[in-house]
Design a protein around this motif. Structure first.
Motif: not given
Length: 168
Positions: A36-38, A51-52, A63-65, A135-137
């Protein structure tokens, strides 16, 4: 029939191992890497990306977590997803993905040496052994305190963490 059994078992094993290739939950260690990145947009608005590799569903859950963790670490109770970008198909599990194709063709000859016509049907099966797909969200979230709004994209941050952490 037995000469096909071993290749089928091997293919099934490859497919199952490809599904399990999602890296453990955590921060990105390098740009474009898994994790994750924010990015802070405003004091209570962030863009969270995970990104996974593999299925889009678990990546979206991560991403939700991360959005829920960020919400509580910033001192807020709930967050609302205002925009969502998903790179990859929801069924994109990666690994061995079978595909089937069907074709039909026909021809007709009326000529000097006689008349004839023909037609044919073909069926092909393809397997993709390229491995899991990246894939990424990305979620843009707004955070708030007090009662969670009664909207479908609003989440209780602690409830999301309690529900998703055990699964990831």
């Amino acid at each position: 029939m037995t000469r096909f059994t071993l290749p089928l078992i091997a293919a099934a094993g490859l497919a199952l191992s490809a599904c399990a290739s999602l890296a453990p939950y955590g921060a990105q260690m390098s740009p474009g890497g898994q994790g994750y990145a924010e990015q802070r947009i405003e004091s209570n608005r962030f863009r969270v990306t995970y990104n996974g590799v593999g299925a889009a569903g678990p990546v979206a859950d991560m991403a939700l977590l991360r959005a829920a963790e960020l919400t509580t670490s910033q001192g807020y109770d709930w967050f609302e997803v205002t925009q969502r970008w998903i790179d990859g198909r929801p069924d994109s599990a990666g690994g061995m993905r079978p595909s089937v194709g069907v074709g039909y063709g026909s021809s007709r000859y009326d000529g000097r040496y006689g008349n004839y016509s023909s037609s044919g049907v073909g069926v092909g099966v393809g397997l993709n052994f390229s491995g899991p797909s990246p894939t990424s969200t990305t979620l843009e979230v707004v955070m708030g305190n007090g009662n969670k709004p009664d909207r479908p994209d609003a989440y209780d941050a602690r409830g999301v963490q309690d529900a998703l952490r055990p699964r990831l």
